[in-house]
Design a protein around this motif. Structure first.
Motif, mmCIF file in Angstrom:
data_model
loop_
_atom_site.group_PDB
_atom_site.id
_atom_site.type_symbol
_atom_site.label_atom_id
_atom_site.label_comp_id
_atom_site.label_asym_id
_atom_site.label_seq_id
_atom_site.Cartn_x
_atom_site.Cartn_y
_atom_site.Cartn_z
ATOM 1 N N GLY B 171 0.821 -1.211 0.000
ATOM 2 C CA GLY B 171 0.000 0.000 0.000
ATOM 3 C C GLY B 171 0.850 1.253 0.000
ATOM 4 N N LEU B 172 0.186 2.390 0.176
ATOM 5 C CA LEU B 172 0.894 3.675 0.121
ATOM 6 C C LEU B 172 1.446 4.030 1.494
ATOM 7 N N ILE B 173 2.372 3.196 1.989
ATOM 8 C CA ILE B 173 2.995 3.487 3.277
ATOM 9 C C ILE B 173 4.017 4.599 3.075
ATOM 10 N N GLU B 174 4.496 5.147 4.197
ATOM 11 C CA GLU B 174 5.393 6.300 4.131
ATOM 12 C C GLU B 174 6.628 6.004 3.270
ATOM 13 N N ALA B 175 7.208 4.795 3.431
ATOM 14 C CA ALA B 175 8.406 4.458 2.663
ATOM 15 C C ALA B 175 8.112 4.435 1.167
ATOM 16 N N ASN B 176 6.955 3.884 0.810
ATOM 17 C CA ASN B 176 6.605 3.827 -0.613
ATOM 18 C C ASN B 176 6.340 5.214 -1.180
ATOM 19 N N ARG B 177 5.730 6.074 -0.362
ATOM 20 C CA ARG B 177 5.511 7.456 -0.810
ATOM 21 C C ARG B 177 6.850 8.125 -1.116
ATOM 22 N N ARG B 178 7.802 7.898 -0.218
ATOM 23 C CA ARG B 178 9.131 8.510 -0.390
ATOM 24 C C ARG B 178 9.771 7.991 -1.678
ATOM 25 N N ARG B 179 9.652 6.677 -1.896
ATOM 26 C CA ARG B 179 10.246 6.085 -3.104
ATOM 27 C C ARG B 179 9.591 6.647 -4.350
ATOM 28 N N LEU B 180 8.261 6.769 -4.295
ATOM 29 C CA LEU B 180 7.555 7.294 -5.465
ATOM 30 C C LEU B 180 7.952 8.741 -5.738
ATOM 31 N N MET B 181 8.232 9.501 -4.677
ATOM 32 C CA MET B 181 8.652 10.890 -4.871
ATOM 33 C C MET B 181 10.040 10.946 -5.501
ATOM 34 N N CYS B 182 10.920 10.014 -5.118
ATOM 35 C CA CYS B 182 12.249 9.954 -5.734
ATOM 36 C C CYS B 182 12.121 9.639 -7.218
ATOM 37 N N LEU B 183 11.299 8.653 -7.531
ATOM 38 C CA LEU B 183 11.129 8.286 -8.938
ATOM 39 C C LEU B 183 10.504 9.447 -9.709
ATOM 40 N N SER B 184 9.612 10.178 -9.033
ATOM 41 C CA SER B 184 9.007 11.358 -9.676
ATOM 42 C C SER B 184 10.087 12.347 -10.100
ATOM 43 N N MET B 185 11.013 12.630 -9.173
ATOM 44 C CA MET B 185 12.104 13.552 -9.507
ATOM 45 C C MET B 185 12.936 12.997 -10.654
ATOM 46 N N PHE B 186 13.248 11.692 -10.586
ATOM 47 C CA PHE B 186 14.047 11.040 -11.624
ATOM 48 C C PHE B 186 13.372 11.171 -12.989
ATOM 49 N N TRP B 187 12.069 10.880 -12.993
ATOM 50 C CA TRP B 187 11.318 10.860 -14.248
ATOM 51 C C TRP B 187 11.260 12.267 -14.868
ATOM 52 N N HIS B 188 10.932 13.267 -14.030
ATOM 53 C CA HIS B 188 10.854 14.636 -14.547
ATOM 54 C C HIS B 188 12.233 15.136 -14.971
ATOM 55 N N PHE B 189 13.273 14.683 -14.263
ATOM 56 C CA PHE B 189 14.634 15.067 -14.620
ATOM 57 C C PHE B 189 14.987 14.535 -16.015
#
Lengths: 125, 208
Positions: B171-189
């Motif tokens: 589920g959308l636990i805190e760790a997964n949210r953090r990971r998704l935010m990292c991937l978000s930065m990676f993807w937009h970069f």
């Protein structure tokens, strides 16, 4: 539990801007579509006769689009992570500018000076 | 800070107990941003190499003979669309809607796959025409620069699928949210790097 809540709240307070809003993403998307379409159209249609001028215009569009992406998609601002991410970005940009302009400048002159027939050997000391 | 630690003749004093607690993952975003900046430098080197070597055709094909701007425009559209759909995934993640987040992530992955397929088709087409990386310095630097970007997108997709599995499982636990935010930065970069690629490599190549 309360510590965890605090940590979450802490993260939100600093990284809160990192999420953005629907409106923000939409504005960024529309702007980047426009900023992509115009350079493609300029090159594909040859609307500007002067190639040098076209190159300068599309480079300007690229710079603007990069800023748009940074602001609306990557949510860069001077406040995120206490200013450290902006500092890292500025440092990186300085290095990128030095690397790019330095390489192009030096290698262009090297190429120009290595052209056969450019120098008359009789004039050499 | 602690002069006692450096004063000669006294026992070295370690101040581990002064280390105050950091919330788990509180520095991940900044750390990941620093990684992206170092990645940015890799691309800067590759752009510099392309800028220096990009006109050395060795009597081989030039950009005008190889590039198909229609294809590049479609490719750019795919990447742009994947950027906005990832944005939507982040927005639905904020609301804690697991299914919607997964759906947007899947759409993002599909756009990423479309981008990669078009790029590989372009590469295959060029290689088929004899425009291999070995042909000229222009082609070597072209394939290195665009290929490195493509490789980043590939790993981005692998990461995306991994995170979708994580979210499905935990589920959308805190760790997964953090990971998704990292991937978000990676993807937009990666999208930001692509702006440089289509401007400097494709559009300006066609102008030469």
């Amino acid at each position: 539990m309360s510590a965890h809540d605090h940590a979450e709240g802490h993260g939100r307070a600093h990284g809160g801007a990192a999420h953005g809003s629907f409106k923000g993403y939409l504005i960024g998307f529309v702007l980047s579509v426009i900023l992509t379409a115009i350079p493609f159209w300029l090159v594909m249609s040859g609307a500007i006769d002067n190639k040098q001028a076209t190159a300068i215009v599309i480079m300007a569009f690229a710079v603007v689009q990069i800023v748009v992406h940074m602001v609306f998609f990557l949510h860069m601002n001077t406040a995120s992570e206490g200013g450290w991410s902006m500092l890292a970005l500025i440092f990186t940009l300085i290095l990128v500018v030095i690397v790019l302009t330095g390489s192009l400048w030096v290698m262009y002159h090297l190429n120009a000076n290595m052209m056969p027939g450019l120098h008359d050997m009789r004039e050499m000391p | 800070m602690d002069s006692s630690a450096t004063t000669a003749g006294t026992e070295p004093v370690f101040h581990l107990e002064e280390e105050h607690a950091h919330a788990e993952g509180s520095s991940t975003m900044l750390g990941f941003w620093l990684y992206l900046m170092s990645d940015c430098l890799i691309f800067a080197m590759l752009f510099a190499a392309y800028g220096v070597l990009g006109a050395n055709y060795a009597a081989g094909p030039a950009p005008k003979d190889l590039f198909d701007l229609d294809l590049v425009a479609i490719n750019t559209t795919m990447l742009l669309l994947s950027s906005i759909t990832y944005g939507f995934a982040m927005l639905t993640m904020d609301k804690g809607r697991v299914a919607a987040t997964q759906a947007w992530l899947a759409v993002t992955g599909l756009f990423g796959l479309a981008f990669l397929s078009i790029e590989l088709y372009e590469f295959a087409h060029m290689i088929h025409e004899g425009a291999t990386p070995q042909r000229s310095a222009f082609l070597s630097s072209f394939f290195t620069l665009v290929g490195t970007h493509g490789l980043h997108v590939t790993f981005g997709i692998v990461w995306l699928v991994t995170l979708m599995t994580q979210v499905a499982r935990f589920g959308l636990i805190e760790a997964n949210r953090r990971r998704l935010m990292c991937l978000s930065m990676f993807w937009h970069f990666l999208d930001v790097v692509w702006i440089g690629v289509f401007t400097f490599v494709y559009l300006m190549g066609m102008l030469r």
